[in-house]
Design a protein around this motif. Sequence first.
Motif, PDB file in Angstrom:
ATOM      1  N   LYS A 283       5.217 -10.204  -4.251  1.00 36.98           N
ATOM      2  CA  LYS A 283       6.005 -11.052  -3.253  1.00 36.98           C
ATOM      3  C   LYS A 283       5.236 -12.389  -3.116  1.00 36.98           C
ATOM      4  O   LYS A 283       5.862 -13.407  -3.150  1.00 36.98           O
ATOM      5  CB  LYS A 283       5.952 -10.651  -1.663  1.00 36.98           C
TER       6      LYS A 283
ATOM      7  N   TYR B 137      13.953 -15.284  -1.360  1.00 35.89           N
ATOM      8  CA  TYR B 137      12.635 -16.033  -1.486  1.00 35.89           C
ATOM      9  C   TYR B 137      12.466 -17.615  -1.583  1.00 35.89           C
ATOM     10  O   TYR B 137      13.830 -17.880  -2.288  1.00 35.89           O
ATOM     11  CB  TYR B 137      11.710 -15.335  -2.634  1.00 35.89           C
TER      12      TYR B 137
ATOM     13  N   ALA C 234      15.597  -4.328  -2.037  1.00 35.40           N
ATOM     14  CA  ALA C 234      15.340  -5.679  -1.458  1.00 35.40           C
ATOM     15  C   ALA C 234      13.893  -6.091  -0.949  1.00 35.40           C
ATOM     16  O   ALA C 234      13.625  -7.234  -1.295  1.00 35.40           O
ATOM     17  CB  ALA C 234      16.167  -5.886  -0.403  1.00 35.40           C
ATOM     18  N   ASP C 235      13.386  -5.292  -0.451  1.00 29.51           N
ATOM     19  CA  ASP C 235      11.860  -5.536   0.129  1.00 29.51           C
ATOM     20  C   ASP C 235      10.815  -5.114  -0.805  1.00 29.51           C
ATOM     21  O   ASP C 235       9.642  -5.178  -0.356  1.00 29.51           O
ATOM     22  CB  ASP C 235      11.745  -4.890   1.601  1.00 29.51           C
ATOM     23  N   LYS C 236      10.890  -4.581  -2.089  1.00 26.04           N
ATOM     24  CA  LYS C 236       9.964  -4.167  -2.807  1.00 26.04           C
ATOM     25  C   LYS C 236       9.572  -5.254  -3.853  1.00 26.04           C
ATOM     26  O   LYS C 236       8.345  -5.136  -4.552  1.00 26.04           O
ATOM     27  CB  LYS C 236      10.447  -2.815  -3.593  1.00 26.04           C
ATOM     28  N   CYS C 237      10.268  -6.175  -4.274  1.00 30.36           N
ATOM     29  CA  CYS C 237      10.174  -7.376  -5.239  1.00 30.36           C
ATOM     30  C   CYS C 237       9.498  -6.587  -6.423  1.00 30.36           C
ATOM     31  O   CYS C 237       8.408  -7.033  -7.128  1.00 30.36           O
ATOM     32  CB  CYS C 237       9.061  -8.079  -4.638  1.00 30.36           C
TER      33      CYS C 237
ATOM     34  N   GLU D 299       0.884 -13.192   2.318  1.00 26.07           N
ATOM     35  CA  GLU D 299       1.193 -11.722   1.522  1.00 26.07           C
ATOM     36  C   GLU D 299      -0.201 -11.390   0.648  1.00 26.07           C
ATOM     37  O   GLU D 299      -0.153 -10.210   0.713  1.00 26.07           O
ATOM     38  CB  GLU D 299       2.359 -11.890   0.425  1.00 26.07           C
TER      39      GLU D 299
ATOM     40  N   GLU E 260       2.762  -4.362  -4.112  1.00 30.96           N
ATOM     41  CA  GLU E 260       4.031  -5.240  -3.655  1.00 30.96           C
ATOM     42  C   GLU E 260       3.927  -6.715  -2.956  1.00 30.96           C
ATOM     43  O   GLU E 260       4.597  -7.755  -3.099  1.00 30.96           O
ATOM     44  CB  GLU E 260       4.969  -4.461  -2.664  1.00 30.96           C
ATOM     45  N   HIS E 261       2.712  -6.673  -2.296  1.00 29.60           N
ATOM     46  CA  HIS E 261       2.472  -7.927  -1.577  1.00 29.60           C
ATOM     47  C   HIS E 261       2.155  -9.131  -2.513  1.00 29.60           C
ATOM     48  O   HIS E 261       2.349 -10.142  -2.384  1.00 29.60           O
ATOM     49  CB  HIS E 261       1.309  -7.817  -0.266  1.00 29.60           C
TER      50      HIS E 261
ATOM     51  N   THR F 143      17.802 -10.886  -2.349  1.00 32.24           N
ATOM     52  CA  THR F 143      16.667 -11.725  -2.126  1.00 32.24           C
ATOM     53  C   THR F 143      17.003 -12.953  -1.596  1.00 32.24           C
ATOM     54  O   THR F 143      17.832 -13.309  -1.665  1.00 32.24           O
ATOM     55  CB  THR F 143      15.993 -11.767  -3.640  1.00 32.24           C
TER      56      THR F 143
END
Length: 551
Positions: free
Chosen positions: A316, A355, A499-502, A365, A312-313, A353
């Motif tokens: 992101k 970003y 939302a935080d998993k992209c 990330e 996931e990083h 999101t």
Amino acid sequence: MKRFWAGILCVTMGLMLLTGCGGSSSDSGSASGGSSAGKGSDDGEGGVRYTLTSTPQIDPGVGSDLGAATVLINVYDPLVMPQKDGNIEPWIAKEWSVSEDGKTWTFKLRDDVTFHSGNPLTANDVAYTMQRLLDMGEGFGYLFSSTIEAVNVIDDTTVEFVCTRPTGTLLASLVRLYILDSKLVAENYASGDFGDKGDYGKAFLLENDAGCGPYKVKEYAANSHVLCEQYTDYWAGLDKNAPKGFKAIGSNEAVTVKTMMERDELELSDEYQTSETIEALDKMKGIDIMETTSGDIIYLLLNNSKAPTDDEHIRKALAYMLDYDVVCNQVYPNSKKADSIISKNLLGHKKMTDYSFNIEKAKEEIAKSKYADNIQDYPIEVCWVAETPDREKLALLIQAAADQIGVKVNVVKTPWASVVEKSASAETTPNVTTTWFAGDYSEAGAIFDSALSSKNAGTWMNCCWINDSKLDEMIDDALTTLDTDERVAKYEAIQDYLADKCVMIPMAEVTLRLAYQSDYVEYNSADPENLRPVMGYINYMPDIRIYPDKK
């Protein structure tokens, strides 16, 4: 930095212009039929000619992309019709009721509808159409495959769908049940894999129609076009200035489009033309540009099961490598940055999101990822659809940003047919696929079901390979909720969860820019005030008006 991005775009545009200037006007005209589509031909006066990226699939049990939808909605009638406000209205089904437990839906049908063959439409045809979708498991069948348990014909004008569970979205999704002439299809079975039904009429429906819609197929030419004409006995009638017919041309090469528009051999352009082409068309006499939004979002679909985008990083980091201002103002002018994987015009949208273009955060990330020490060993393949040149710009933007932080990005030009083929497995799906789509019906559930649910993985729209059992449970729970307010709350909870998993990157809610012959065409269906927010209805012919004498 802005000058850097501008340079990248200028190089790309220059290459595209050089490529586009490679053929003569006569060559370009013949590529899509050229003057054969002009005055006096079968599809000339009083008709609409428009371009697509390829010749569409016209079997309503198989076709499911934009090109297919633009033909299907005109040749076949759905059980219910999407409205401009996102709701649905009676159509072939004039009324309906649902049982107290939300599992049994009963539809009362019109008794004055005939197919193009002259056969009357009955409940048997509706039941046959649904059963064929369930048996074949293709096209829009995914909307019903895990929901419909039984289909019952009560009498000639009454059909019943029994669901495995309460289903809050069934009514909305029935805008995609395009009703087939069961008698005609059965008369044209060939050998195949469906027992006594042979090939279920797939070979026949590849080039012929079995519909009752406002238009009927006159000619199907593989790798060229679909030509349709008005069905004069259409039950709902047509305005006297509605198109006499239409021709969907399976080629959208820029020089061809410009040449044919200039010669009055096209009424409408497709929505995939570059900004440069649109600006050139806008300068031509008699041609205007319609700007509209239909809920389309341009996405980066990320393969969550393939290194290195399985982290996931890394996903992101890719989100931070995008200059959204360039995307919204230069690549897709007048578009708006997307704040969710759900467009604002779908029921259940919630911001999820935030970003922005930030190289330093992209570095942070990557440093958090399991590939921090060897990211150079994992090139990221970014695929762009060959028939949509603007998407190369997106891929090059990502590549240029990645170069600054030591991440290798391979940009791959891929024909649409290959994109569809490769999406069938996680191994062959690229790390990143650039594409856009809208909901198959006007709720957030349409996107969750088609693009995120594991049971539908392996399609061009669902190639993120997320494989998240909790997400699957949340989607199923939302789709089975009958109360609208409760269903919306569950849609919003899904967006909070993601939302935080992209898992995918929504870049922009695209403002579509389409050229049309404004001297003699009223392109009402594309007007933002009139557009039905369901994929394909931008080219719903009964909403268009043609005045040939104004040419």
